[in-house]
Write a protein that holds these residues in place. Structure first.
Motif, mmCIF file in Angstrom:
data_model
loop_
_atom_site.group_PDB
_atom_site.id
_atom_site.type_symbol
_atom_site.label_atom_id
_atom_site.label_comp_id
_atom_site.label_asym_id
_atom_site.label_seq_id
_atom_site.Cartn_x
_atom_site.Cartn_y
_atom_site.Cartn_z
ATOM 1 N N GLY A 1 0.821 -1.199 0.000
ATOM 2 C CA GLY A 1 0.000 0.000 0.000
ATOM 3 C C GLY A 1 0.857 1.253 0.000
ATOM 4 N N GLU A 2 0.420 2.241 0.727
ATOM 5 C CA GLU A 2 1.242 3.430 0.908
ATOM 6 C C GLU A 2 2.462 3.060 1.752
ATOM 7 O OE1 GLU A 2 0.665 6.163 -0.737
ATOM 8 O OE2 GLU A 2 -1.147 5.253 -1.574
ATOM 9 N N PRO A 3 3.503 3.908 1.780
ATOM 10 C CA PRO A 3 4.712 3.544 2.519
ATOM 11 C C PRO A 3 4.417 3.055 3.937
ATOM 12 C CG PRO A 3 5.105 5.536 1.279
ATOM 13 C CD PRO A 3 3.649 5.221 1.109
ATOM 14 N N LEU B 1 0.722 -2.739 4.298
ATOM 15 C CA LEU B 1 0.323 -3.864 3.460
ATOM 16 C C LEU B 1 -1.132 -4.156 3.746
ATOM 17 C CD1 LEU B 1 3.377 -6.205 4.081
ATOM 18 C CD2 LEU B 1 2.744 -5.302 1.850
ATOM 19 N N ALA B 2 -1.819 -4.686 2.772
ATOM 20 C CA ALA B 2 -3.230 -5.040 2.952
ATOM 21 C C ALA B 2 -3.531 -6.326 2.208
ATOM 22 C CB ALA B 2 -4.138 -3.917 2.444
ATOM 23 N N VAL B 3 -4.392 -7.144 2.768
ATOM 24 C CA VAL B 3 -4.794 -8.381 2.113
ATOM 25 C C VAL B 3 -6.023 -8.104 1.264
ATOM 26 C CG1 VAL B 3 -5.601 -10.759 2.448
ATOM 27 C CG2 VAL B 3 -3.834 -9.804 3.951
ATOM 28 N N THR B 4 -5.965 -8.521 0.010
ATOM 29 C CA THR B 4 -7.044 -8.252 -0.925
ATOM 30 C C THR B 4 -7.237 -9.457 -1.846
ATOM 31 O OG1 THR B 4 -7.868 -6.609 -2.510
ATOM 32 C CG2 THR B 4 -5.552 -7.216 -2.688
ATOM 33 N N THR B 5 -8.204 -9.349 -2.728
ATOM 34 C CA THR B 5 -8.479 -10.405 -3.694
ATOM 35 C C THR B 5 -7.916 -10.017 -5.052
ATOM 36 O OG1 THR B 5 -10.503 -11.039 -2.532
ATOM 37 C CG2 THR B 5 -10.284 -11.762 -4.810
ATOM 38 N N LEU B 6 -7.134 -10.926 -5.642
ATOM 39 C CA LEU B 6 -6.542 -10.713 -6.958
ATOM 40 C C LEU B 6 -6.843 -11.917 -7.853
ATOM 41 C CD1 LEU B 6 -2.939 -9.374 -6.121
ATOM 42 C CD2 LEU B 6 -4.939 -8.032 -6.799
ATOM 43 N N PRO B 7 -6.763 -11.744 -9.155
ATOM 44 C CA PRO B 7 -6.907 -12.906 -10.043
ATOM 45 C C PRO B 7 -5.740 -13.878 -9.854
ATOM 46 C CG PRO B 7 -7.160 -10.832 -11.257
ATOM 47 C CD PRO B 7 -6.629 -10.470 -9.911
ATOM 48 N N VAL B 8 -5.993 -15.156 -9.955
ATOM 49 C CA VAL B 8 -4.913 -16.134 -9.975
ATOM 50 C C VAL B 8 -4.105 -15.922 -11.255
ATOM 51 C CG1 VAL B 8 -4.383 -18.601 -10.157
ATOM 52 C CG2 VAL B 8 -6.153 -17.810 -8.567
ATOM 53 N N PRO B 9 -2.778 -15.873 -11.173
ATOM 54 C CA PRO B 9 -1.963 -15.606 -12.374
ATOM 55 C C PRO B 9 -2.184 -16.632 -13.478
ATOM 56 C CG PRO B 9 -0.636 -15.432 -10.375
ATOM 57 C CD PRO B 9 -1.953 -15.995 -9.964
ATOM 58 N N LYS C 1 12.293 -3.117 3.546
ATOM 59 C CA LYS C 1 12.592 -1.999 2.630
ATOM 60 C C LYS C 1 11.502 -1.856 1.575
ATOM 61 C CE LYS C 1 17.635 -2.343 3.092
ATOM 62 N NZ LYS C 1 17.749 -3.576 3.877
ATOM 63 N N ILE C 2 10.960 -2.988 1.141
ATOM 64 C CA ILE C 2 9.874 -2.934 0.169
ATOM 65 C C ILE C 2 8.638 -2.318 0.798
ATOM 66 C CG2 ILE C 2 8.271 -4.376 -1.153
ATOM 67 C CD1 ILE C 2 10.676 -6.226 -1.717
ATOM 68 N N ARG C 3 8.319 -2.721 2.022
ATOM 69 C CA ARG C 3 7.138 -2.157 2.681
ATOM 70 C C ARG C 3 7.266 -0.644 2.847
ATOM 71 N NH1 ARG C 3 4.912 -3.336 8.822
ATOM 72 N NH2 ARG C 3 6.993 -2.531 9.316
ATOM 73 N N ASP D 1 12.221 4.508 -7.887
ATOM 74 C CA ASP D 1 11.224 5.407 -8.464
ATOM 75 C C ASP D 1 9.945 5.485 -7.629
ATOM 76 O OD1 ASP D 1 10.244 2.893 -8.850
ATOM 77 O OD2 ASP D 1 9.931 3.075 -11.013
ATOM 78 N N GLY D 2 10.006 5.038 -6.391
ATOM 79 C CA GLY D 2 8.820 5.062 -5.538
ATOM 80 C C GLY D 2 8.024 3.783 -5.559
ATOM 81 N N GLY D 3 8.237 2.961 -6.579
ATOM 82 C CA GLY D 3 7.590 1.660 -6.622
ATOM 83 C C GLY D 3 6.272 1.646 -7.353
ATOM 84 N N PRO D 4 5.655 0.469 -7.410
ATOM 85 C CA PRO D 4 4.396 0.302 -8.136
ATOM 86 C C PRO D 4 3.240 0.995 -7.428
ATOM 87 C CG PRO D 4 4.954 -1.700 -6.950
ATOM 88 C CD PRO D 4 6.128 -0.788 -6.803
ATOM 89 N N PRO D 5 2.129 1.208 -8.121
ATOM 90 C CA PRO D 5 0.967 1.836 -7.487
ATOM 91 C C PRO D 5 0.470 1.020 -6.296
ATOM 92 C CG PRO D 5 0.714 1.777 -9.877
ATOM 93 C CD PRO D 5 1.904 0.939 -9.559
ATOM 94 N N ALA D 6 -0.103 1.710 -5.328
ATOM 95 C CA ALA D 6 -0.637 1.034 -4.145
ATOM 96 C C ALA D 6 -1.750 0.074 -4.544
ATOM 97 C CB ALA D 6 -1.166 2.064 -3.147
ATOM 98 N N GLY D 7 -1.751 -1.102 -3.895
ATOM 99 C CA GLY D 7 -2.830 -2.057 -4.090
ATOM 100 C C GLY D 7 -2.640 -3.047 -5.211
ATOM 101 N N GLU D 8 -1.438 -3.052 -5.834
ATOM 102 C CA GLU D 8 -1.219 -3.939 -6.981
ATOM 103 C C GLU D 8 -0.092 -4.947 -6.780
ATOM 104 O OE1 GLU D 8 -0.578 -1.676 -10.490
ATOM 105 O OE2 GLU D 8 -2.537 -0.647 -10.410
#
Length: 366
Positions: free
Chosen positions: A13-15, A18-26, A48-50, A57-64
């Motif tokens: 998530g934001e710096p 972390l949050a648990v969510t539902t994603l498509p199975v790869p 460091k990732i969290r 570059d700040g990393g990927p968008p939150a929630g992905e």
């Protein structure tokens, strides 16, 4: 195995969150293997990732983005070009896959891939540049998976990812350890495993640290000398134990800036120092001491050169003790608490595990 369409995953998530969510199975590509994750563990890189300090570059968008690069599980599906593994195989993952086309990869140095982070070239680093194992399912290239012996359970398997780093550190020395003296600085997971592996490879081992509980584990793992650097001069202790000569090899596993100078001064003339720990800030060290004494300095980044496969082989022979290192278990839904426990070293946390799913066929299922 019937696959669901969605899964639970811990996403960045934001710096600091972390949050648990539902994603498509790869979806599985021709050379891919879908792993149903059983266990995943945390390491310093995950912190460091969290915090997002890992990303330039700040990393990927939150929630992905799904972190997690130390995990093991069961093969749930394989791509059309995969014949090395079958559905149902128990596997442990290697975090890094190089592009396989740059000069470094072709020379076997795939953790130093010249196309690091450029997925269109084929490079992947699980949980660092592509989604990782803090999820019910994770997608791996077949080259990054190693089949587990029946005698190795999933807790032990995940720790083998760290043993791979240790093996890689010894690889870069290009020397046999039999009869050598090895000083290990920092009794974290890497340092404690390094002490074990060095003993198994025939070295005399000194372990240096500041936490008595961890030094005691190191002693039980076979370290010949343990030194609490808060209570005595670690450099003097190592040199005294080697008749004033110094250690043949020093592994700096703590990531403490001051430890680099200590490592250089523990090493004998023409000795070797391997920097294994990651540093939070630039380090000042007396490199003139290294030059004047012919001390070689090497570095490693994670596992490499097929080192995880050798770690699996060592574990298959019962030559590694890892149970003492696994101090905590959390459900995936409690991932934030798991991170806080690890970051704050609650309960002398060493290896903190996420129990993603249970394995009814595990040899030592709890």
């Amino acid at each position: 195995m019937s696959l669901p369409k969605t899964m639970q995953a811990a996403v960045l998530g934001e710096p600091g969150t972390l949050a648990v969510t539902t994603l498509p199975v790869p979806r599985v590509g021709p050379e891919d293997v879908l792993v149903q994750v059983r266990r995943a563990s945390l390491c310093g890189t995950d912190l460091k990732i969290r915090s997002r300090h890992f990303f330039k570059d700040g990393g990927p968008p939150a929630g992905e983005f799904v972190p997690g690069h130390e995990y093991a599980g069961v093969v749930a599906a394989v791509g059309s070009a995969v014949d090395e593994l079958r559905v149902g195989d128990r596997v442990v993952t290697e975090a890094h896959r190089g592009c396989t086309r740059c000069a470094n990869c072709l020379a076997g140095a795939y953790t130093d891939c010249l196309n690091y982070g450029l997925r269109h070239t084929g490079h992947r680093a699980q949980g660092m540049t592509v989604n990782g194992g803090f999820a019910q399912y994770a997608l791996n290239h077949v080259a990054t998976l190693h089949r587990l012996p029946d005698t190795v359970d999933f807790d032990e398997a995940v720790v083998l990812s760290t043993v791979g780093t240790v093996m890689h550190a010894f690889d870069v020395l290009d020397t046999l350890l039999v009869g050598s003296t090895v000083a290990v600085v920092g009794p974290g997971p890497i340092g404690l495993l390094a002490a074990q592996v060095a003993r198994e490879l025939g070295a005399t081992v000194a372990l240096v640290g500041t936490r008595e509980a961890r030094l005691a584990i190191g002693k039980s793992f076979g370290a010949d000398l343990v030194v609490n650097s808060r209570e005595q001069d670690a450099v003097a202790a190592v040199r005294e134990a080697t008749d004033g000569i110094g250690a043949d090899i020093v592994l700096e596993c703590s990531g403490a800036p001051s430890a680099v100078d200590d490592a250089l001064r523990m090493a004998k003339r023409s000795g070797k120092v391997v920097l294994v720990g990651f540093f939070e800030q630039p380090v000042q060290a007396d490199l003139n001491h290294a030059v004047m004494n012919g001390i070689s300095i090497q570095t490693v980044r994670g596992e490499g050169t097929g080192s995880l496969a050798r770690a699996v082989a060592l574990a298959a022979r019962g030559r590694l003790r890892t149970a003492e290192l696994v101090t905590h278990h959390f459900a995936l839904s409690d991932v934030s608490e798991a991170f806080d426990t690890y970051a704050e070293r609650r309960g002398n946390a060493i290896k903190v595990m996420l129990d993603i799913s249970e394995d009814p066929e595990s040899i030592r299922a709890r």
